[in-house]
Design a protein around this motif. Structure first.
Motif, PDB file in Angstrom:
ATOM      1  N   HIS A  23       0.936  -1.106   0.062  1.00  0.00           N
ATOM      2  CA  HIS A  23      -0.109   0.124  -0.147  1.00  0.00           C
ATOM      3  C   HIS A  23       0.916   1.077  -0.180  1.00  0.00           C
ATOM      4  CE1 HIS A  23      -3.210   2.844   1.045  1.00  0.00           C
ATOM      5  NE2 HIS A  23      -2.531   3.207   1.840  1.00  0.00           N
ATOM      6  N   ARG A  61       2.181   3.337  -3.294  1.00  0.00           N
ATOM      7  CA  ARG A  61       1.573   4.185  -4.010  1.00  0.00           C
ATOM      8  C   ARG A  61       2.005   5.624  -3.817  1.00  0.00           C
ATOM      9  NH1 ARG A  61      -4.533   2.232  -2.086  1.00  0.00           N
ATOM     10  NH2 ARG A  61      -4.254   0.006  -2.670  1.00  0.00           N
ATOM     11  N   PHE A  62       2.832   5.850  -2.794  1.00  0.00           N
ATOM     12  CA  PHE A  62       3.023   7.485  -2.473  1.00  0.00           C
ATOM     13  C   PHE A  62       4.584   7.650  -2.697  1.00  0.00           C
ATOM     14  CE2 PHE A  62      -0.442   5.813   0.176  1.00  0.00           C
ATOM     15  CZ  PHE A  62      -1.472   6.654  -0.215  1.00  0.00           C
ATOM     16  N   GLN A  89       5.852  12.187   0.728  1.00  0.00           N
ATOM     17  CA  GLN A  89       4.534  12.310   1.215  1.00  0.00           C
ATOM     18  C   GLN A  89       4.340  11.441   2.485  1.00  0.00           C
ATOM     19  OE1 GLN A  89       1.680  11.620  -2.085  1.00  0.00           O
ATOM     20  NE2 GLN A  89       2.186  13.577  -3.158  1.00  0.00           N
ATOM     21  N   GLN A 109       2.926   7.141   8.443  1.00  0.00           N
ATOM     22  CA  GLN A 109       1.567   7.661   8.219  1.00  0.00           C
ATOM     23  C   GLN A 109       1.586   7.983   6.509  1.00  0.00           C
ATOM     24  OE1 GLN A 109       0.807  11.314  10.324  1.00  0.00           O
ATOM     25  NE2 GLN A 109      -1.323  11.222   9.708  1.00  0.00           N
ATOM     26  N   ASP A 110       0.478   7.669   5.856  1.00  0.00           N
ATOM     27  CA  ASP A 110       0.418   8.245   4.487  1.00  0.00           C
ATOM     28  C   ASP A 110      -0.243   9.416   4.325  1.00  0.00           C
ATOM     29  OD1 ASP A 110      -2.359   7.757   4.594  1.00  0.00           O
ATOM     30  OD2 ASP A 110      -2.348   5.595   3.746  1.00  0.00           O
ATOM     31  N   PRO A 111      -0.500   9.898   3.086  1.00  0.00           N
ATOM     32  CA  PRO A 111      -1.025  11.178   2.990  1.00  0.00           C
ATOM     33  C   PRO A 111      -2.427  11.379   3.570  1.00  0.00           C
ATOM     34  CG  PRO A 111       0.240  10.667   1.098  1.00  0.00           C
ATOM     35  CD  PRO A 111       0.299   9.648   1.811  1.00  0.00           C
ATOM     36  N   THR A 112      -3.147  10.191   3.398  1.00  0.00           N
ATOM     37  CA  THR A 112      -4.488  10.101   3.985  1.00  0.00           C
ATOM     38  C   THR A 112      -4.690  10.320   5.389  1.00  0.00           C
ATOM     39  OG1 THR A 112      -4.701   7.807   4.055  1.00  0.00           O
ATOM     40  CG2 THR A 112      -5.277   8.867   1.874  1.00  0.00           C
ATOM     41  N   GLY A 113      -3.554  10.136   6.132  1.00  0.00           N
ATOM     42  CA  GLY A 113      -3.827  10.230   7.609  1.00  0.00           C
ATOM     43  C   GLY A 113      -3.603   8.956   8.272  1.00  0.00           C
ATOM     44  N   THR A 114      -3.669   7.774   7.488  1.00  0.00           N
ATOM     45  CA  THR A 114      -3.886   6.353   7.994  1.00  0.00           C
ATOM     46  C   THR A 114      -2.069   5.863   8.304  1.00  0.00           C
ATOM     47  OG1 THR A 114      -5.403   5.812   6.447  1.00  0.00           O
ATOM     48  CG2 THR A 114      -4.210   3.976   7.404  1.00  0.00           C
TER      49      THR A 114
END
Length: 182
Positions: free
Chosen positions: A95, A98-99, A103, A121-126
């Motif tokens: 996962h 993807r970034f 980021q 932490q990914d850019p979506t906050g997860t």
């Protein structure tokens, strides 16, 4: 009405006649003619060398830094005696691949029972727990070391002759580096 149109027409005719008058540009004309006679014409055949008689050019800047990367970012970890770097392009991507690394943010680390995990932490906050050997980033990055202050990883990127490894470092302070310690 005819008188109003006659004035601009007369002015226009006067300007046209004045524009055609030679008022002292003879020296410029003489200079231009003299320059052409002195230098002669240049032939395309004089400056062109056929491809068959040219020397071959070997690109020798493979190991040099790209002007678009910070100093030291593209140092190859490969040694001439070791086999070439070849990424596994058939594996299922994680996962966090993807970034781009810029980021992703290191939120913390966890230790216990002889293992250490990084919380990324990914850019979506997860927040995702990842371990050594797992992948992240768009440049085939693989985690090598998880330390108290950050994560060391190596990215596999294309270069002129194939693939090369590029060290990267993500610190708890949120900075992305090239993997070198200062």
């Amino acid at each position: 009405m005819k008188r109003i149109l006659a004035i601009p027409a007369g002015v226009l005719a006067g300007l046209l006649v004045t524009g055609c008058h030679d008022d002292g540009h003879a020296d410029l004309q003489a200079f231009a003619e003299g320059t052409v006679r002195e230098s002669g014409a240049v032939s395309v055949a004089d400056t062109h060398t056929p491809a068959s008689s040219r020397e071959t050019f070997a690109y020798a800047a493979r190991g040099l830094r790209s002007p678009f990367e910070p100093p030291g970012a593209l140092e190859s970890l490969a040694v001439d005696d070791q086999p070439l770097v070849a990424p596994d392009l058939d594996r299922v991507k994680a996962h966090l691949e993807r970034f781009p690394l810029a980021q992703l943010r290191l939120a913390g680390t966890l230790s216990g029972r002889g293992t250490r995990l990084a919380l990324v932490q990914d850019p979506t906050g997860t927040i995702h727990p990842v371990g050594v050997g797992e992948h992240m980033g768009t440049d085939l990055g693989r985690i090598r070391v998880i330390g108290d202050a950050g994560v060391e990883l190596v990215e596999v990127v294309r270069d002129a002759e194939g693939w090369m490894e590029r060290p990267r470092y993500i610190s708890l302070a949120g900075r992305l580096g090239d993997g070198r310690t200062e």
